[in-house]
Design an enzyme around this catalytic site. Structure first.
Site, PDB file in Angstrom:
ATOM      1  N   CYS A  81     -57.290 -26.566 -24.127  1.00  0.00           N
ATOM      2  CA  CYS A  81     -57.875 -27.006 -25.404  1.00  0.00           C
ATOM      3  C   CYS A  81     -56.857 -27.434 -26.453  1.00  0.00           C
ATOM      4  CB  CYS A  81     -58.779 -25.907 -25.953  1.00  0.00           C
ATOM      5  SG  CYS A  81     -60.172 -25.581 -24.876  1.00  0.00           S
TER       6      CYS A  81
HETATM    7  C1  UDX Z   1     -58.933 -21.892 -27.641  1.00  0.00           C
HETATM    8  C2  UDX Z   1     -59.657 -21.472 -28.917  1.00  0.00           C
HETATM    9  O1  UDX Z   1     -59.251 -20.171 -29.274  1.00  0.00           O
HETATM   10  C3  UDX Z   1     -61.164 -21.504 -28.687  1.00  0.00           C
HETATM   11  O2  UDX Z   1     -61.855 -21.195 -29.893  1.00  0.00           O
HETATM   12  C4  UDX Z   1     -61.573 -22.900 -28.244  1.00  0.00           C
HETATM   13  O3  UDX Z   1     -62.921 -22.988 -28.002  1.00  0.00           O
HETATM   14  C5  UDX Z   1     -60.803 -23.282 -27.029  1.00  0.00           C
HETATM   15  O4  UDX Z   1     -59.409 -23.183 -27.250  1.00  0.00           O
HETATM   16  P1  UDX Z   1     -58.207 -20.783 -25.357  1.00  0.00           P
HETATM   17  O5  UDX Z   1     -57.583 -22.081 -25.055  1.00  0.00           O
HETATM   18  O6  UDX Z   1     -58.989 -20.099 -24.328  1.00  0.00           O
HETATM   19  O7  UDX Z   1     -59.168 -20.954 -26.660  1.00  0.00           O
HETATM   20  O8  UDX Z   1     -57.019 -19.812 -25.744  1.00  0.00           O
HETATM   21  P2  UDX Z   1     -56.496 -18.993 -26.998  1.00  0.00           P
HETATM   22  O9  UDX Z   1     -56.802 -17.563 -26.816  1.00  0.00           O
HETATM   23  O10 UDX Z   1     -56.914 -19.635 -28.214  1.00  0.00           O
HETATM   24  O11 UDX Z   1     -54.906 -19.204 -26.779  1.00  0.00           O
HETATM   25  C6  UDX Z   1     -54.390 -20.498 -26.728  1.00  0.00           C
HETATM   26  C7  UDX Z   1     -52.877 -20.442 -26.528  1.00  0.00           C
HETATM   27  O12 UDX Z   1     -52.253 -19.999 -27.727  1.00  0.00           O
HETATM   28  C8  UDX Z   1     -52.418 -19.498 -25.419  1.00  0.00           C
HETATM   29  O13 UDX Z   1     -51.371 -20.096 -24.711  1.00  0.00           O
HETATM   30  C9  UDX Z   1     -51.917 -18.278 -26.187  1.00  0.00           C
HETATM   31  O14 UDX Z   1     -50.907 -17.589 -25.486  1.00  0.00           O
HETATM   32  C10 UDX Z   1     -51.340 -18.937 -27.447  1.00  0.00           C
HETATM   33  N1  UDX Z   1     -51.308 -18.060 -28.626  1.00  0.00           N
HETATM   34  C11 UDX Z   1     -52.474 -17.545 -29.100  1.00  0.00           C
HETATM   35  C12 UDX Z   1     -50.080 -17.817 -29.254  1.00  0.00           C
HETATM   36  O15 UDX Z   1     -49.035 -18.295 -28.835  1.00  0.00           O
HETATM   37  N2  UDX Z   1     -50.058 -17.025 -30.380  1.00  0.00           N
HETATM   38  C13 UDX Z   1     -51.212 -16.493 -30.890  1.00  0.00           C
HETATM   39  O16 UDX Z   1     -51.136 -15.781 -31.907  1.00  0.00           O
HETATM   40  C14 UDX Z   1     -52.461 -16.749 -30.231  1.00  0.00           C
END
Ligand code: UDX
Length: 423
Positions: free
Chosen positions: A263
């Site tokens: 995403c």
């Molecule tokens: C995301 C959005 O959160 C969600 O609302 C949307 O519908 C789809 O995209 P997702 O891709 O499943 O969801 O993952 P998410 O939990 O958001 O993490 C995305 C990435 O960011 C991961 O690689 C995670 O490791 C990274 N991340 C997340 C960070 O590096 N730091 C953070 O504080 C949070």
């Protein structure tokens, strides 16, 4: 209600099962007959917590999968949940949106029943109005008053999708007519969440802006983290202080090796492309991606600084999935790091509790281990790439290494002798 869901991928399957859980009668329409048979046998095609149990509860009861679009005819609402992957120039590829719209329109030919088409896929602002609506109306030969159009974005996180569907922060309903929006609002009446009613294009932008802002928080934390590292202070302590400000909140301030997944990278790139098409220079959005693209290289450079030339060294890579609790490696930062290590002549021993097979399918020529201990055995160094909880209890396993050089791309270890990419 009688509801059709088009597309048996992540969003389509989770939405179908949850809508069935809300008591609706759901037809999941998926063109891949293999997936249809798998789902109808009660087996989910993706790993998602709680999905198997909920699917087993509803399949062949008030939920069924088929590849037949005719069930659209008897539905009150049809949700479009097909994929919108990135195309080479970063824009969203709408080919599946177009073919779904044509198939839905075709199935609705001759219908006398009012029907609502709700886009749930992440689509560039203007898509429902300028792509879905004209295609459905043309193919169905129906009058506009017989069909309502809605944009109802999802905000599901992988690994927590069932929870996010059943306990949403908000439900966004964009519609060009009140009646259509009301019907979709009724479909969610079993959920307790604020309803945001707006227009079609604004609803599409809510989704893009939400993902872009979450990505901004992460890239911001990583940039602050890189500065903190030069000051020998801990970015997590800093962001703890920052996140207590109610205007900021502590979520998504975890610094590390960058965001991955299906995403954030895709949606920020699509928004950059859209802005440039509108002759708007997306300076901030471009910076978010630039910071994110540089973090993996920063990690490998730090490793080289610690152990010297990497050629011929054995490096344990713990974590391949783009985050914990999923087997998904799409745009995982591990891919960038592994490809960089291979270029620098490293012998990689990789381990992930769920994603070994997924990564092996795209990078077969490295060692895949069945445990963290196996990967760490005789390793010159270790890189922690995914925040799997099981890694937090690693301790004696590090004694198996040739030298205890441990660098975290994700803050998960509890030992005090590891170093962080930006802490
Ligand atoms: C995301 C959005 O959160 C969600 O609302 C949307 O519908 C789809 O995209 P997702 O891709 O499943 O969801 O993952 P998410 O939990 O958001 O993490 C995305 C990435 O960011 C991961 O690689 C995670 O490791 C990274 N991340 C997340 C960070 O590096 N730091 C953070 O504080 C949070």
């Amino acid at each position: 209600m009688r509801i059709s869901v088009i597309g048996g991928g992540y969003v389509g399957l989770v939405s179908s099962v949850c809508l069935a859980e809300l008591g609706h009668s759901v037809n999941l329409i998926e063109i891949d007959d293999g997936k249809v048979a798998y789902i109808n046998s009660g087996r989910p095609t993706i790993f998602e917590e709680g999905l198997e149990e909920m699917l087993a509860k509803h399949i062949n009861c008030n939920l069924m999968a088929s590849s037949d679009f005719n069930s659209v005819l008897i539905s009150d609402i049809t949700f479009i949940c097909v994929g919108t992957p990135s195309s080479s120039n970063g824009s969203a590829d709408l080919s599946m949106i177009k073919s779904a719209s044509i198939s839905i329109g075709h199935a609705l030919q001759g219908s006398e029943k009012y029907h609502v088409i709700a886009t749930k896929s992440t689509v560039p602002p203007g898509t429902t109005q300028d792509v879905v609506m004209p295609l459905v109306l043309k193919e169905s030969c129906l009058k506009k008053q017989n069909i309502g159009f809605v944009m109802n974005p999802e905000f599901l996180r992988e690994g927590r999708a069932i929870h996010d569907f059943m306990k949403p922060d908000r439900i966004v309903i964009g519609s060009d007519d009140r009646k259509a929006g009301d019907l979709v609002e009724t479909a969610y009446s079993g959920l307790n969440a604020p309803i945001v009613r707006t227009g079609l294009t604004a609803a599409e932008m809510v989704k893009y802006a939400s993902n872009a802002f979450l990505a901004t928080k992460i890239s911001f934390s990583n940039e602050i983290g890189n500065i903190c590292k030069k000051l020998s202070i801990d970015v997590y302590e800093v962001m703890n202080g920052v996140g207590l400000d109610h205007r900021i909140n502590p979520h998504f301030l975890n610094a590390g090796v960058g965001f991955g997944g299906s995403c954030f990278p895709k949606d920020v790139s699509a928004l950059i492309h859209l802005a440039e098409c509108l002759r708007e220079d997306p300076i901030l959005l471009k910076s978010i991606m630039k910071i994110n693209d540089l973090q993996p290289k920063r990690l490998v450079d730090l490793l080289e600084k610690r152990i010297g030339s990497l050629r011929g060294k054995r490096v344990a890579v713990l974590g391949l999935a783009f985050k914990d609790n999923t087997d998904d490696i799409r745009d995982s930062r591990s891919i960038n790091v592994i490809l960089d290590l291979i270029k620098r002549g490293v012998h990689i021993a990789a381990y992930d509790p769920k994603a070994n097979d997924s990564m092996h399918s795209i990078i077969p020529d490295i060692d895949y281990c069945q445990s963290a201990a196996d990967a760490l055995n005789a390793a010159d160094a270790c890189l922690v790439m995914t925040e799997w909880p099981e890694f937090s209890s690693l301790e004696k396993e590090f004694d198996l290494m040739k030298s205890r050089v441990i660098i975290e791309g994700r803050r998960i270890l509890s030992c005090n002798y590891s170093e962080g990419i930006c802490w």
